[in-house]
Every structure is written in C-alpha cells, then in structure tokens.
Design a protein around this motif. Structure first.
Motif, PDB file in Angstrom:
ATOM      1  N   ILE A  18     -58.658  12.810  -4.742  1.00 15.36           N
ATOM      2  CA  ILE A  18     -58.972  11.316  -5.272  1.00 15.36           C
ATOM      3  C   ILE A  18     -57.783  11.191  -6.368  1.00 15.36           C
ATOM      4  N   TYR A  19     -57.633  12.342  -7.361  1.00 14.44           N
ATOM      5  CA  TYR A  19     -56.678  12.187  -8.277  1.00 14.44           C
ATOM      6  C   TYR A  19     -55.230  12.217  -7.874  1.00 14.44           C
ATOM      7  N   SER A  20     -55.290  12.699  -6.409  1.00 12.69           N
ATOM      8  CA  SER A  20     -53.545  12.520  -6.111  1.00 12.69           C
ATOM      9  C   SER A  20     -53.341  11.153  -5.632  1.00 12.69           C
ATOM     10  N   ARG A  21     -54.313  10.284  -5.614  1.00 10.24           N
ATOM     11  CA  ARG A  21     -54.191   8.946  -5.354  1.00 10.24           C
ATOM     12  C   ARG A  21     -54.425   8.001  -6.466  1.00 10.24           C
ATOM     13  N   TYR A  22     -55.582   8.262  -7.221  1.00 11.73           N
ATOM     14  CA  TYR A  22     -56.019   7.379  -8.537  1.00 11.73           C
ATOM     15  C   TYR A  22     -55.816   8.182  -9.738  1.00 11.73           C
ATOM     16  N   GLU A  23     -55.293   7.494 -10.702  1.00  9.66           N
ATOM     17  CA  GLU A  23     -55.245   7.978 -12.166  1.00  9.66           C
ATOM     18  C   GLU A  23     -56.703   8.214 -12.638  1.00  9.66           C
ATOM     19  N   ASN A  24     -57.549   7.373 -12.531  1.00  5.92           N
ATOM     20  CA  ASN A  24     -58.760   7.286 -13.130  1.00  5.92           C
ATOM     21  C   ASN A  24     -59.753   6.362 -12.406  1.00  5.92           C
ATOM     22  N   ALA A  25     -61.047   6.014 -12.924  1.00  8.91           N
ATOM     23  CA  ALA A  25     -61.892   5.182 -11.955  1.00  8.91           C
ATOM     24  C   ALA A  25     -61.696   3.589 -12.125  1.00  8.91           C
ATOM     25  N   ASP A  26     -60.731   3.196 -13.175  1.00 12.67           N
ATOM     26  CA  ASP A  26     -60.513   1.907 -13.302  1.00 12.67           C
ATOM     27  C   ASP A  26     -59.417   1.702 -12.007  1.00 12.67           C
ATOM     28  N   GLU A  27     -58.521   2.450 -11.834  1.00 16.40           N
ATOM     29  CA  GLU A  27     -57.479   2.368 -10.673  1.00 16.40           C
ATOM     30  C   GLU A  27     -58.339   2.344  -9.483  1.00 16.40           C
ATOM     31  N   MET A  28     -59.288   3.056  -9.354  1.00 17.51           N
ATOM     32  CA  MET A  28     -60.219   3.109  -7.894  1.00 17.51           C
ATOM     33  C   MET A  28     -60.641   1.476  -7.973  1.00 17.51           C
ATOM     34  N   ALA A  29     -61.174   1.035  -8.991  1.00 16.73           N
ATOM     35  CA  ALA A  29     -61.802  -0.189  -9.004  1.00 16.73           C
ATOM     36  C   ALA A  29     -60.699  -1.399  -8.546  1.00 16.73           C
ATOM     37  N   VAL A  30     -59.586  -1.333  -9.137  1.00 14.81           N
ATOM     38  CA  VAL A  30     -58.690  -2.149  -8.779  1.00 14.81           C
ATOM     39  C   VAL A  30     -58.288  -2.096  -7.316  1.00 14.81           C
ATOM     40  N   ASP A  31     -58.020  -0.945  -6.872  1.00 14.73           N
ATOM     41  CA  ASP A  31     -57.776  -0.762  -5.308  1.00 14.73           C
ATOM     42  C   ASP A  31     -58.861  -1.355  -4.417  1.00 14.73           C
ATOM     43  N   ILE A  32     -60.003  -0.926  -4.645  1.00 12.35           N
ATOM     44  CA  ILE A  32     -61.018  -1.728  -3.657  1.00 12.35           C
ATOM     45  C   ILE A  32     -61.169  -3.236  -3.939  1.00 12.35           C
ATOM     46  N   SER A  33     -60.579  -3.802  -5.237  1.00 11.15           N
ATOM     47  CA  SER A  33     -60.918  -5.180  -5.365  1.00 11.15           C
ATOM     48  C   SER A  33     -59.540  -5.752  -4.477  1.00 11.15           C
ATOM     49  N   ARG A  34     -58.532  -5.230  -4.276  1.00 18.30           N
ATOM     50  CA  ARG A  34     -57.590  -5.698  -3.438  1.00 18.30           C
ATOM     51  C   ARG A  34     -57.856  -5.353  -2.042  1.00 18.30           C
ATOM     52  N   GLU A  35     -58.186  -4.432  -1.940  1.00 28.09           N
ATOM     53  CA  GLU A  35     -58.241  -3.953  -0.256  1.00 28.09           C
ATOM     54  C   GLU A  35     -59.651  -4.178   0.189  1.00 28.09           C
ATOM     55  N   ARG A  36     -60.855  -4.410  -0.306  1.00 27.37           N
ATOM     56  CA  ARG A  36     -61.982  -4.404   0.227  1.00 27.37           C
ATOM     57  C   ARG A  36     -62.923  -5.674  -0.316  1.00 27.37           C
ATOM     58  N   VAL A  37     -62.706  -6.137  -1.750  1.00 25.18           N
ATOM     59  CA  VAL A  37     -63.850  -7.185  -1.990  1.00 25.18           C
ATOM     60  C   VAL A  37     -62.958  -8.260  -1.966  1.00 25.18           C
TER      61      VAL A  37
END
Length: 419
Positions: free
Chosen positions: A66-85
């Motif tokens: 996870i942390y090799s791809r995302y810096e923190n939980a906010d970046e996870m949320a940003v990613d799924i907003s763009r890719e899934r939501v």
C-alpha cells in the motif's frame, strides 16, 4: 533426410522483456485489488476511516504494498475518486441534468428513474466524496476542480440564461440528493414519478419576476429547557460540521462547549448518543424555518409555495455550520446504525409536520413533497458549493411551474376559500 533446425535459445534481452511484462501484469493486478479493497473499506467505514491494515487484508497484500503506492489515506481516497467513483457519479448527474434541459442522453429515462429510486453504493459514495471534499484539502484539490468543470460542461456557464442555470443545478441536486438521502432511507419511493413531474415543470417554466426579499434567517437557538444541554448540542454541531463525524472527538466537543469531559459523560453514554440528540433537536428546529416560509407563501398564494426560499436558505453563510452538520451526519449514518435510525425518525416527523400544516394536501402528495424537498435540499446544499452561479439561478420560476404542475396552487386557493 529431413533436417530440423532446433530453435534458437531465448536471448537474455527477450527474457528480461518477458519478465518485465510479467511484473507489469502483477503490478496492475495488485493495484486493481487494492482499489477494490479501498472502495469496499470506504463503503463499510467511510472516507475518514480508511485503515491500511483492513485494505491490505482485503487485497491480500502487505501494508508495504500500500505505502509503495500511496503516501497516506487521503491519497488512497483521491485515487479511487478518479479511478472508480467520479465516472459513474458524473455520468448519473449528466443523465439527470439531460432530462431537465432536454439534452439527449444515452441512458433511457426509466433507467435514470431507477437509479434515483435505488441509488447504487458507488453513487452514495460519490455523494460522500462531494461532502468530504469541501473540508479535505487533498480531495478538494481534485474533486472541486473536476465537479466544477463537469457542471460547466453541462451548461452551468455565466453566459447561460438564469432559468437554464437553475435547470442544471436542480438536475445535479436531484442526482446527488437522492443518493445522499438513500443512505438514510435505503430507497426513494416514487422518485421516477417525481422526476417526470420535475421535467414537465422545467419544460413549461417561463421567466417570472421574483421580487420577494429573503433576509437570511439566523439559526434558531436551541431551547430544550436545559442551557447546558443546549450548549453541548450546539458545540457538537459546530465541531462535526467542521471536521466530520469520525474526526470529531469528545474532547474537542467538550472544549468547544467549555465543559469538562466528565460533565459530558455524565449526560451521555457515548459520542453516538450525543450526536443523535443534536441531530434530533437541531433538525427539527431548523426545519421549522423552512416550514414557516412555506406556510407564509401558502397563505399569500405565492406561486412557488416557498420552495425557492429553501434553495437560498441553504446557501446563507449564517446557516452553513448547521447545514454542514446535517450533511456530515447523513454520510455518517451509513456506518452508525443509531444515527441512521434517528435521521429516519426525523424524516418521518418532518412529513408529519408538513401534513399537519397543510391538511388539505393529500397524504401521498404530502409525503412525496417532503421527500422531494429533502433530496433537493440536501443535494443543492452540496452542489451549490461548486459554482457561484447557484446564487443567481432562477429557482423561483421553476418551482412556480412545479407547484402549478402538481396542483398545489389549487389546493392553496381551496384552503383560502374554506377559511
């Protein structure tokens, strides 16, 4: 004699190429599993409570992946907003706005109506993104820009007619608001019929001068008979409206209310109990402001039945803190069953208040009117923050057309005659 030439052994370069391709496929598959796990966790716990451990377990990877791809939980949320939501959310908004503005859509109207009545989990999550993006800088940098651009593409432009602006905003508000409301109610019964009525009203709407002054109504102070309780509930609304349910601690609420934590726990068993009390008291008091506007409009035969006031009230800075609180508790209701039950009770009470205020309106029409007001109100409180044009759009003309289409204006005349 037939000679067979043996194949040449693979070169080191081609072996490395196949290895890179294999690694790329594995990386892509891992990222897809992670995104699915992030979405699943967000649906179960909310955007403010994304746990790396839970996400890793769901994707069957280590937290290091996870942390090799995302810096923190906010970046996870940003990613799924763009890719899934965002894609399904924005497509749904475009479909509903298309109906309101007579713009052809690829989605059949019955399918759009079904999505309004039974919004998908991703649409509900999309509504949550739009709420959280207003207070989360990382999400806001992405979602605010994309939502604003999307509304512009749908026709919410400065050069557009104020009536067209209102149609776009109302359509977007319906799409977002029904998704948000369904967090509490699960479904939105009869919204296919309501959408057809709104579309008819939008097509028939003509510009009507709106000469009514709407002074910003200050939030009514709580008056439960217990000043300390009032103080606590106001502090709860202020803190949660600013930071969200998950990130609002008992210590912060106590500090805001100038009370000791022990004094708070002497009155409430836990945070849920405190929040639920605030939801009930504040929602009912604030609904009285909107209901009073309708009562006055009803008695004076005002064409919009006071519905236009609700759009403006939701945008006044003086009411923003409580509006934020209402939105935050709705998205929290997906993860807190007791808060969901409290909001369900509040929604039913609002329908009862409306029916008692306007007894000549049939019960089924009264229930649908309240459902419409809730979904449109919730949605507009969110959508209006993504465009300054929300302050100048012509809601009055469309709401006046809606009142005429539903026959509420005739009921108002009958009520006056009966008196």
């Amino acid at each position: 004699m037939l000679r067979v030439t043996p194949p040449s052994p693979p070169s080191a370069a081609s072996g490395r190429k196949r290895g890179r391709q294999r690694a790329t496929r594995q990386t892509t598959a891992t990222t897809a599993r992670l995104r699915s796990s992030i979405v699943k966790t967000a649906l179960a716990r909310g955007l403010d409570d994304l746990s790396a451990a839970d996400i890793a377990a769901g994707a069957k990877v280590t937290t290091g992946a996870i942390y090799s791809r995302y810096e923190n939980a906010d970046e996870m949320a940003v990613d799924i907003s763009r890719e899934r939501v965002c894609e399904p959310l924005f497509s749904h908004i475009a479909d509903v706005v298309g109906l309101m503005t007579d713009t052809p859509t690829e989605t059949p109207p019955p399918q759009i109506g079904q999505a309004l009545e039974k919004p998908t989990a991703l649409l509900r999550l999309g509504a949550e993104f739009l709420v959280v993006a207003q207070r989360n800088d990382a999400l806001g940098e992405v979602v605010v820009q994309e939502m604003t651009r999307h509304l512009l593409q749908l026709g919410l432009a400065p050069q557009a007619d104020a009536l067209v602006q209102a149609k776009v905003l109302i359509g977007a508000s319906v799409a977002v608001g029904t998704a948000l409301r369904s967090i509490v109610t699960t479904t939105n019964p009869d919204w296919s019929r309501m959408m057809r009525t709104l579309v008819t009203a939008a097509r028939r709407a003509e510009r009507i001068d709106d000469d009514y002054e709407r002074p910003a109504p200050l939030p009514r102070p709580l008056n439960t008979g217990d000043p300390i309780r009032d103080q606590l509930l106001e502090a709860t609304a202020a803190v949660i409206g600013r930071s969200g349910f998950q990130r609002s601690t008992i210590s912060r609420i106590a500090r805001r209310s100038d009370l000791a934590v022990g004094a708070l726990y002497s009155r409430y068993e836990n945070k849920d109990a405190l929040v639920n009390d605030a939801v009930e008291e504040i929602s009912l008091v604030d609904y009285g402001v909107n209901n009073l506007a309708k009562t006055r409009a009803f008695s004076t035969h005002r064409g919009d039945f006071g519905f236009a006031d609700s759009f403006h009230y939701g945008m006044y800075p003086e009411r923003r803190s409580r509006v934020n609180f209402r939105l935050e508790t709705i998205i929290a209701a997906r993860h807190h069953a007791s808060t969901r039950r409290t909001l369900q009770r509040v929604f039913r009470h609002q329908a009862t208040v409306f029916s008692n205020s306007f007894p000549l309106i049939p019960r089924n029409l009264a229930a649908l009117t309240v459902s419409t007001e809730q979904a449109l109100g919730f949605g507009h409180c969110i959508v209006s923050r993504y465009s300054e044009l929300a302050k100048v759009a012509d809601y009055f003309s469309i709401m006046s057309s809606l009142v005429a289409v539903t026959g509420l204006d005739k009921l108002a005349e009958a009520a006056t005659t009966a008196r």
